[in-house]
Motif scaffolding. Structure first.
Motif, PDB file in Angstrom:
ATOM      1  N   GLN A 118       0.868  -1.174   0.000  1.00  0.00           N
ATOM      2  CA  GLN A 118       0.000   0.000   0.000  1.00  0.00           C
ATOM      3  C   GLN A 118       0.907   1.228   0.000  1.00  0.00           C
ATOM      4  N   LEU A 119       0.520   2.229  -0.776  1.00  0.00           N
ATOM      5  CA  LEU A 119       1.309   3.460  -0.842  1.00  0.00           C
ATOM      6  C   LEU A 119       0.397   4.645  -0.522  1.00  0.00           C
ATOM      7  N   ILE A 120       0.904   5.582   0.284  1.00  0.00           N
ATOM      8  CA  ILE A 120       0.090   6.747   0.690  1.00  0.00           C
ATOM      9  C   ILE A 120       0.907   8.019   0.494  1.00  0.00           C
ATOM     10  N   LEU A 121       0.266   9.050  -0.041  1.00  0.00           N
ATOM     11  CA  LEU A 121       0.918  10.368  -0.143  1.00  0.00           C
ATOM     12  C   LEU A 121       0.688  11.135   1.146  1.00  0.00           C
ATOM     13  N   PRO A 122       1.747  11.735   1.709  1.00  0.00           N
ATOM     14  CA  PRO A 122       1.567  12.498   2.962  1.00  0.00           C
ATOM     15  C   PRO A 122       0.827  13.801   2.725  1.00  0.00           C
ATOM     16  N   VAL A 123       0.472  14.454   3.828  1.00  0.00           N
ATOM     17  CA  VAL A 123      -0.219  15.755   3.783  1.00  0.00           C
ATOM     18  C   VAL A 123       0.731  16.780   4.374  1.00  0.00           C
ATOM     19  N   ARG A 124       0.792  17.963   3.773  1.00  0.00           N
ATOM     20  CA  ARG A 124       1.724  18.990   4.259  1.00  0.00           C
ATOM     21  C   ARG A 124       1.094  19.718   5.464  1.00  0.00           C
ATOM     22  N   THR A 125       1.667  19.522   6.671  1.00  0.00           N
ATOM     23  CA  THR A 125       1.183  20.286   7.836  1.00  0.00           C
ATOM     24  C   THR A 125       2.341  20.878   8.616  1.00  0.00           C
TER      25      THR A 125
END
Length: 377
Positions: free
Chosen positions: A369-376
Motif C-alpha cells: 500500500q502506498l500513501i501520499l503524505p499531507v503537508r502540515t
C-alpha cells in the motif's frame, strides 16, 4: 412455461442476479429478471448493461431434485416485486406457471399473479469466445479484490481511475488501484497460457459486486477477457462486466525503491492507535494525523484540531532504522491500508516528509500500500 422449484435455491439465485439490476436504467426491460426454463434447469439473468449476471439452477445436484421442469419457456418479471415475493413465500416448494405473459407463482396456500414481459425483448448477453482463459482460486480472487478495490477513485473526472488495472505478464497477475492520493498493489501467480498477456481496467463497482457473490472456497474461477468485456465463470454463475476505456497511468515510477526511515510495527496496535488519534481529527482536513519518531523505538501519533482539542499517544515499535522523521497523513487512508494487509507486523518505509511512503507485511512482497503524505509541518 411451467416448473416447480426449491425455494431456497430460487431465493439465492434471485439475490445473486439482483446485484446487477438498477432502477436507474434507461432500458425499461432491464428492471426485470429474465427467467428461462430449459431441459437442463432454470437460468436467471439480471443486467444494467454494465454488469450482467446469469445464475443457473440445475435440475438436480448431489442426487437431489431441485427443479422439476414440466414445460420449457421464458419470461421477464419485474425484479423488485418478484424478489420480494420469492423471499416471503410460505413453503419450500414454488410453482411458476406462465401463460401468455401472465405469470402465476404458487407456494402452499399463497398465489401471486404477475404481468410479465416478452423475453425476446431482453438484450442478449455479450458474446465471449471461451479461449485464452485464466484460472484463479476463488479465495485468492476475493483476497485480491479486497486488497485493491477500496483504493479506486470515486471521482468521475478521470473515469479510468474508478477501476482496478489488471495486468498479466509471465503467469503473474498484477492488480493496481489508485485515486492519485494512495495506491494499492497486489501480485499473484496464476494459471495462464504461456504467451498470454493483457492490460485491462475493470470498474471498481463490478469487482465489489463480484466479491459479494463469490462463496469462500478454493475452486477456481475461470476468467475470459475480450476487447471491452470480462467474464468471470464459476460452477453456476456467469458474471459479465464491461471494461473501462483509456490507458491506466504508469504507476511504477510512483513506488519508491529505496527508503530513508524504516519502521516495523504491530499492525493491530498501530491501527487502534491511528483510530484513536483520528477521533479528534474527523472534523479537520481529511482527518489528518501526525506521526513522528522519538528515539528508543518509540513513535508518537498525534492529532490537533483547534476548535475541538488534541490527542497524543506513544507507541513502541518493533524497530526503527534510519533518519528521524515527522510526517502527516490521512488517518482514513492509513486505516484502510492496514485493514487489508495480512500478518501481525507491517513495515513502513519512508523516503522523506513529503514523499509517498510504502506499507507492506514484513514477510510478504506480493502486496503493498502506498500513501501520499499531507503537508502540515
Amino acid at each position: 412455461m411451467k416448473f416447480i422449484i426449491q425455494k431456497d435455491h430460487l431465493v439465492q439465485s434471485v439475490q445473486d442476479v439482483m446485484k446487477a439490476i438498477t432502477s436507474r436504467t434507461t432500458i425499461p426491460i432491464l428492471t426485470g429478471i429474465k427467467i428461462v426454463a430449459s431441459e437442463e434447469g432454470v437460468t436467471l439473468t439480471g443486467s444494467d448493461s454494465d454488469i450482467s449476471i446469469e445464475s443457473f439452477i440445475p435440475k438436480e445436484e448431489n442426487d437431489q431434485e431441485i427443479v422439476e421442469i414440466q414445460q420449457t419457456g421464458s419470461i421477464v418479471l419485474q425484479a423488485k416485486f418478484f424478489s420480494e415475493i420469492v423471499k416471503k413465500l410460505p413453503t419450500n416448494q414454488v410453482e411458476i406457471v406462465v401463460d401468455n405473459l401472465q405469470t402465476t407463482i404458487r407456494s402452499g396456500k399463497s398465489e401471486f399473479n404477475l404481468n410479465g414481459l416478452d423475453s425476446e425483448e431482453y438484450p442478449h448477453l455479450p458474446q465471449i469466445w471461451e479461449q485464452n482463459s485464466i484460472k484463479v482460486p476463488t479465495d485468492l480472487l476475493k483476497n485480491i479484490i479486497k486488497q485493491t478495490v477500496f483504493a479506486v477513485s470515486t471521482s468521475e473526472t478521470r473515469p479510468v481511475l474508478t477501476g482496478v488495472n489488471w495486468k498479466i505478464e509471465n503467469n503473474d497477475l498484477i492488480c493496481i488501484a489508485t485515486d492519485s492520493h494512495r495506491l494499492a498493489l497486489r501480485k499473484a501467480k496464476i494459471e495462464a497460457a504461456a504467451e498470454q498477456s493483457f492490460n485491462i481496467v475493470i470498474p471498481g463497482k463490478s469487482l465489489n459486486e463480484l466479491n459479494r457473490i463469490l462463496d469462500d472456497h478454493d475452486e477456481p474461477v475461470e476468467i475470459f477477457v475480450t476487447e471491452n468485456q470480462i467474464l468471470f465463470k464459476t460452477k453456476h454463475i456467469l458474471f459479465f462486466s464491461r471494461l473501462l476505456e483509456g490507458n491506466y497511468p504508469d504507476t511504477n515510477r510512483l513506488i519508491p525503491t529505496e527508503s530513508k526511515t524504516d519502521i516495523v510495527v504491530n499492525s493491530k496496535e498501530f491501527l487502534q492507535s491511528i483510530d484513536r488519534a483520528s477521533l479528534l481529527a474527523r472534523e479537520g482536513r481529511n482527518n489528518v494525523v501526525k506521526f513522528s519518531t522519538m528515539g528508543e523505538n518509540v513513535i508518537e501519533i498525534s492529532s490537533f484540531t483547534p476548535e475541538i482539542g488534541k490527542v497524543m499517544e506513544e507507541l513502541v515499535s518493533e524497530s526503527i532504522s534510519g533518519e528521524e522523521l515527522k510526517i502527516s497523513f490521512s488517518a482514513k487512508f492509513m486505516m484502510d491500508a492496514l485493514k487489508v494487509l495480512e500478518g501481525s507486523e507491517v513495515k513502513i518505509s519512508f523516503t522523506g516528509a513529503m514523499r509517498p511512503f510504502v506499507i507492506h507485511p514484513t514477510n510478504d512482497d506480493s502486496t503493498l500500500q502506498l500513501i501520499l503524505p499531507v503537508r502540515t509541518y
